[in-house]
Design an enzyme around this catalytic site. Structure first.
Site, PDB file in Angstrom:
ATOM      1  CG  ASP A  39     -26.426  -4.133   8.463  1.00  0.00           C
ATOM      2  OD1 ASP A  39     -25.948  -3.952   7.318  1.00  0.00           O
ATOM      3  OD2 ASP A  39     -26.560  -3.238   9.313  1.00  0.00           O
ATOM      4  CD  GLU A  41     -30.076 -10.799   2.677  1.00  0.00           C
ATOM      5  OE1 GLU A  41     -31.024 -11.341   2.136  1.00  0.00           O
ATOM      6  OE2 GLU A  41     -29.612  -9.696   2.295  1.00  0.00           O
ATOM      7  CD  GLU A 121      11.393   5.163  24.881  1.00  0.00           C
ATOM      8  OE1 GLU A 121      10.887   4.954  23.763  1.00  0.00           O
ATOM      9  OE2 GLU A 121      11.720   6.284  25.274  1.00  0.00           O
ATOM     10  CE  LYS A 123      10.138  -1.168  16.739  1.00  0.00           C
ATOM     11  NZ  LYS A 123       9.004  -1.825  16.135  1.00  0.00           N
ATOM     12  CG  ASP A 125       4.234  -4.671  15.545  1.00  0.00           C
ATOM     13  OD1 ASP A 125       4.288  -3.540  15.024  1.00  0.00           O
ATOM     14  OD2 ASP A 125       4.069  -5.710  14.898  1.00  0.00           O
ATOM     15  NE  ARG A 144       6.005   5.544  10.539  1.00  0.00           N
ATOM     16  CZ  ARG A 144       6.373   4.859   9.470  1.00  0.00           C
ATOM     17  NH1 ARG A 144       5.520   4.075   8.872  1.00  0.00           N
ATOM     18  NH2 ARG A 144       7.599   4.958   8.995  1.00  0.00           N
ATOM     19  CE1 TYR A 232       7.133   6.488  19.574  1.00  0.00           C
ATOM     20  CE2 TYR A 232       5.958   4.747  20.730  1.00  0.00           C
ATOM     21  CZ  TYR A 232       6.280   5.404  19.546  1.00  0.00           C
ATOM     22  OH  TYR A 232       5.755   4.982  18.366  1.00  0.00           O
ATOM     23  CE  LYS A 296      12.778   6.269  21.332  1.00  0.00           C
ATOM     24  NZ  LYS A 296      11.468   6.823  21.735  1.00  0.00           N
ATOM     25  CE  LYS A 320      11.702  -4.757  15.237  1.00  0.00           C
ATOM     26  NZ  LYS A 320      11.436  -5.187  13.894  1.00  0.00           N
ATOM     27  CB  CYS A 414      10.617 -15.849 -19.183  1.00  0.00           C
ATOM     28  SG  CYS A 414       9.267 -14.970 -18.394  1.00  0.00           S
ATOM     29  CB  CYS A 417       7.214 -13.822 -22.180  1.00  0.00           C
ATOM     30  SG  CYS A 417       8.981 -13.622 -21.956  1.00  0.00           S
ATOM     31  CB  CYS A 432      12.562 -12.758 -18.303  1.00  0.00           C
ATOM     32  SG  CYS A 432      11.626 -12.447 -19.791  1.00  0.00           S
ATOM     33  CB  CYS A 438       8.315 -10.355 -20.526  1.00  0.00           C
ATOM     34  SG  CYS A 438       7.853 -11.389 -19.123  1.00  0.00           S
TER      35      CYS A 438
HETATM   36  S1  IVH Z   1      10.624   6.124  18.393  1.00  0.00           S
HETATM   37  C1  IVH Z   1      12.231   8.236  14.436  1.00  0.00           C
HETATM   38  N1  IVH Z   1       9.971   4.615  20.363  1.00  0.00           N
HETATM   39  O1  IVH Z   1       8.497   1.475  16.018  1.00  0.00           O
HETATM   40  C2  IVH Z   1      11.580   7.039  14.982  1.00  0.00           C
HETATM   41  N2  IVH Z   1       9.158   4.001  18.209  1.00  0.00           N
HETATM   42  O2  IVH Z   1      10.208   1.026  13.651  1.00  0.00           O
HETATM   43  C3  IVH Z   1      10.743   7.373  16.164  1.00  0.00           C
HETATM   44  N3  IVH Z   1       7.739   2.013  18.201  1.00  0.00           N
HETATM   45  O3  IVH Z   1       6.931   3.679  13.801  1.00  0.00           O
HETATM   46  C4  IVH Z   1      10.129   6.179  16.742  1.00  0.00           C
HETATM   47  N4  IVH Z   1       7.842   1.625  20.356  1.00  0.00           N
HETATM   48  O4  IVH Z   1       5.532   2.687  15.669  1.00  0.00           O
HETATM   49  C5  IVH Z   1       9.867   4.791  19.043  1.00  0.00           C
HETATM   50  N5  IVH Z   1       9.467   3.405  22.258  1.00  0.00           N
HETATM   51  C6  IVH Z   1       9.347   3.579  20.943  1.00  0.00           C
HETATM   52  C7  IVH Z   1       8.593   2.712  20.114  1.00  0.00           C
HETATM   53  C8  IVH Z   1       8.530   2.952  18.744  1.00  0.00           C
HETATM   54  C9  IVH Z   1       7.344   1.214  19.209  1.00  0.00           C
HETATM   55  C10 IVH Z   1       7.384   1.824  16.780  1.00  0.00           C
HETATM   56  C11 IVH Z   1       6.804   3.050  16.121  1.00  0.00           C
HETATM   57  C12 IVH Z   1       7.675   3.309  14.929  1.00  0.00           C
HETATM   58  C13 IVH Z   1       8.344   1.998  14.738  1.00  0.00           C
HETATM   59  C14 IVH Z   1       9.696   2.203  14.104  1.00  0.00           C
END
Ligand code: IVH
Length: 686
Positions: A39, A41, A121, A123, A125, A144, A232, A296, A320, A414, A417, A432, A438
């Site tokens: 570990d 090293e 809501e 979003k 990531d 998921r 959510y 939603k 977005k 190409c 190839c 190509c 190819c």
């Molecule tokens: S609802 C049928 N709600 O966005 C889809 N998704 O692009 C149900 N995410 O995989 C998703 N915030 O990881 C939902 N308030 C929110 C969210 C959310 C982030 C993410 C989620 C999903 C991805 C879809």
């Protein structure tokens, strides 16, 4: 620190060596469970890597050990199938696209100018997860994964304070809750500071921080990380829990979940637009990173009616934020050759950070795009990245400089190839013409062949397959099924060993039995994606019938050809593509050799296998209980194909009010008809 590298060249060389060495140790440790260094090293190697990167940040490699959060545990977690698939969301990037979403919803539900009830809501990531509760107790939790199947990370989720072990108050007998696991900005910075102090790898962004922390084989590591959760959504539930999504969010809170307190109940596109502006302004001050807002439809009954198209719900959209931009130098334009021979230009860039992601490559789409933007190697370019999409070059900054190089000349042969690369009139893509000779095309086809939606062979990833191909061990798909004859040879390879080789052979054996649709898709024929492969499989039923009919369809004007072109949503252009593929004897040979090694299962009926399976249905006139798109989607869900006009092949015509010509035509041809009441009865009894 040992003596620092003399100069950038030496630093780059050492970083390359460290990346390769650490990756080899990672494989030995994680895949073969047989560490080759101590570990201490191992940590010293990582520390050296981090130190050199600190001195030469611009040399940090895309595959740098500091950017990797550890390999996926090979077989570390049990797989868990989602009872209701975990899907993704459609995106909107501006108010016009959001309005389109609203229009689609109204059209589908047959609402004229209604102001739509929405829940917004923020979003995040992060990493979406699913939690199953039975009688109020947490039974299991999963990531998921690919949406159909995730990893069982129950033990790790149990260490999170934000995941209730038991639900408070009145909860249904069984319910699946979904949400996003994430790291706050502060927790992420603290984690990275601790990693750095310990000489450990740094994480690229909070998303990686959350994913890496949750997917730890040792739950004690997860317990030591600060992870948050916003709930959510709902998967399967034994009873109705609310009438509206907002009501559902309130119940989530009663049960003990955290719901994002920035979520709002809104009405209509104008309010959504105002909210979008408000959140964008608040964004930098939030405790967590967000990349947009999810909207939603609030009414859960409407959500149910709206349902899904493909992999996304009709009842939600992710709006977005605008793309993030950065400026960097274009080092070179490389040409990649894809599976169908398409020549794609790719820009190699001096590494630059765009919205938290290190970018070194961008797509240039095709030769017209290069000409239009007049991008040349050596130029300084504006780069943009929106969401998960591949970064794009927007424009050239210094086009007027005197020492600029010559315009880029797109190759007409190409680069792999050497065959002629032709561009048929009216098409944007140059291809190509080398076909199976190819090596680039053959290699890309192999990668496609083992991809997730095709043969999905665990342990045979892109890198391994490229290696096997380069060494001539796998020349075509059939060779994959001959690999078990080379097990000892593979076990002896560097980085393999008996266990990995045996696992690969087992995975290959398991895939000898394959469904017809997957088989067809795996062949990688142009324009035959998953949906078309399914249509073909359902139409022809068995491999033998399909193979025979495709060969016959090579002849223009043959019955087989017109029958192929007549399949709903296949049409003459795709029929021609298939015929072209089957006209090539080398393709037929390759398929025959492959099929001889496999057990190809007949196509299974889709949907619920209801009485509409494989039936062709036509709607005419207006229906009172639902709109046309809704009726169409319902029929398709039950396995039917919906056609626009009545022919001898039509199985059923549904007559709404004011149905004229089509009703007459059905009567003439003797096609059965039903009225709306009978139609409703039919579908509800299925
Ligand atoms: S609802 C049928 N709600 O966005 C889809 N998704 O692009 C149900 N995410 O995989 C998703 N915030 O990881 C939902 N308030 C929110 C969210 C959310 C982030 C993410 C989620 C999903 C991805 C879809």
């Amino acid at each position: 620190m040992n003596a620092p590298p003399e100069d950038a060249t030496e630093a780059a060389a050492e970083l390359a060596r460290l990346a390769a060495e650490i990756a080899a140790h990672d494989r030995a440790y994680h895949e073969q469970d047989s560490p080759t260094v101590t570990d201490a090293e191992y940590d010293a190697l990582r520390r050296r890597n981090t130190e050199i990167e600190a001195l030469y940040p611009h040399l940090a490699r895309v595959d740098s050990p500091s950017r990797r959060i550890g390999p996926a545990p090979a077989g570390g977690f049990a797989k868990r199938r989602h009872r209701v698939p975990m899907l993704s969301l459609d995106n909107a990037f501006d108010a016009a696209e959001f309005e389109e979403f609203c229009q689609r919803v109204r059209r589908f539900l047959g609402l004229k100018d209604a102001v739509l009830p929405l829940v917004a809501e923020p979003k995040i990531d992060g990493l979406s997860i699913s939690l199953t509760y039975e009688h109020g107790r947490l039974l299991h939790g999963a990531t998921r994964g690919d949406g159909m199947e995730g990893e069982d990370v129950t033990a790790n989720l149990r260490t999170m304070a934000a995941v209730p072990r038991t639900l408070r108050g009145q909860a249904p007998a069984s319910i699946e809750i979904r949400g996003e696991v994430f790291m706050t900005k502060a927790d992420f910075l603290a984690l990275n500071a601790a990693q750095e102090a310990a000489g450990l790898r740094l994480l690229a962004n909070p998303r990686n921080g959350a994913a890496g922390s949750l997917r730890q084989l040792d739950a004690r590591v997860t317990a030591g990380r600060s992870l948050s959760l916003f709930a959510y959504a709902m998967g399967e539930a034994s009873e109705k829990v609310a009438d509206t999504h907002w009501g559902f969010l309130k119940r989530l809170e009663e049960w003990g979940f955290t719901v994002n307190d920035r979520s709002r109940r809104l009405a209509g596109a104008e309010a959504a637009e105002a909210f979008q502006t408000e959140i964008a302004a608040a964004r930098s001050g939030l405790a967590y990173d967000i990349d947009g807002v999810v909207y939603k439809i609030d009414d859960l009954d409407w959500q149910r009616r709206l349902g899904f198209v493909g992999r996304t719900p009709r009842w939600a959209v992710a709006w977005k934020f605008a793309a993030e931009q950065a400026t960097t130098r274009l080092e070179a334009i490389a040409i990649q050759v894809g599976r169908t021979g398409a020549l794609t230009p790719v820009a190699r860039l001096e590494a630059v950070n765009v919205g938290g992601v290190l970018v070194t490559r961008a797509t240039l789409h095709n030769e017209d795009e290069i000409a239009r933007k007049d991008v040349r190697p050596g130029d300084t370019v504006v780069l943009q990245r929106a969401g998960d999409v591949i970064p794009q070059i927007v424009s050239v900054v210094d086009a007027g400089r005197p020492d600029r190089g010559p315009a880029f000349v797109f190759p007409d042969h190409c680069p792999v190839c050497g065959s002629l690369a032709a561009r048929p009139p009216g098409e944007v893509v140059r291809r190509c013409t080398g076909g199976l000779i190819c090596p680039a095309q053959t290699e890309e086809r192999l990668i496609h062949f083992v991809s997730r939606s095709a043969f999905d062979i665990e342990g045979l990833g892109e890198r391994t397959l490229r290696e096997f191909h380069a060494e001539g061990l796998v020349r075509g798909p059939a060779d994959i099924f001959h690999l078990p004859e080379h097990e000892a040879e593979i076990a002896a390879r560097e980085g393999w060993g008996d266990v990995s080789a045996r696992n690969l052979m087992r995975a290959i054996e398991q895939r000898r039995c394959i469904g017809l649709a997957r088989f067809i898709y795996a062949l990688g024929i142009r324009r035959i994606g998953e949906a078309n492969a399914k249509l073909l499989a359902r139409h022809y039923g068995s491999y033998r019938a399909w193979r025979e009919q495709m060969e016959a369809a090579v002849v223009i004007g043959s019955e087989a050809r017109s029958s192929l072109g007549g399949i709903l949503r296949i049409g003459p252009a795709i029929a021609e593509e298939l015929a072209e593929f089957f006209a090539e004897s080398r393709n037929l040979d390759a398929i025959d050799r492959l099929a001889a090694l496999l057990d190809i299962q007949d196509a299974e009926p889709v949907g619920d296998g209801g009485a509409l399976e494989g039936k062709i249905v036509v709607f005419t006139g207006s229906l009172e209980s639902m709109t046309r798109p809704e009726a169409r989607s319902l029929a398709e869900k039950l396995g039917a194909r919906v056609a626009d006009s009545v022919s001898k092949k039509t199985d059923l015509v549904v007559l709404g009010t004011d149905s004229g010509g089509k009703a007459r035509r059905a009567a003439e041809l003797g096609v059965p008809t039903v009225d709306e009441q009978a139609w409703l009865k039919l579908i509800t009894e299925m």
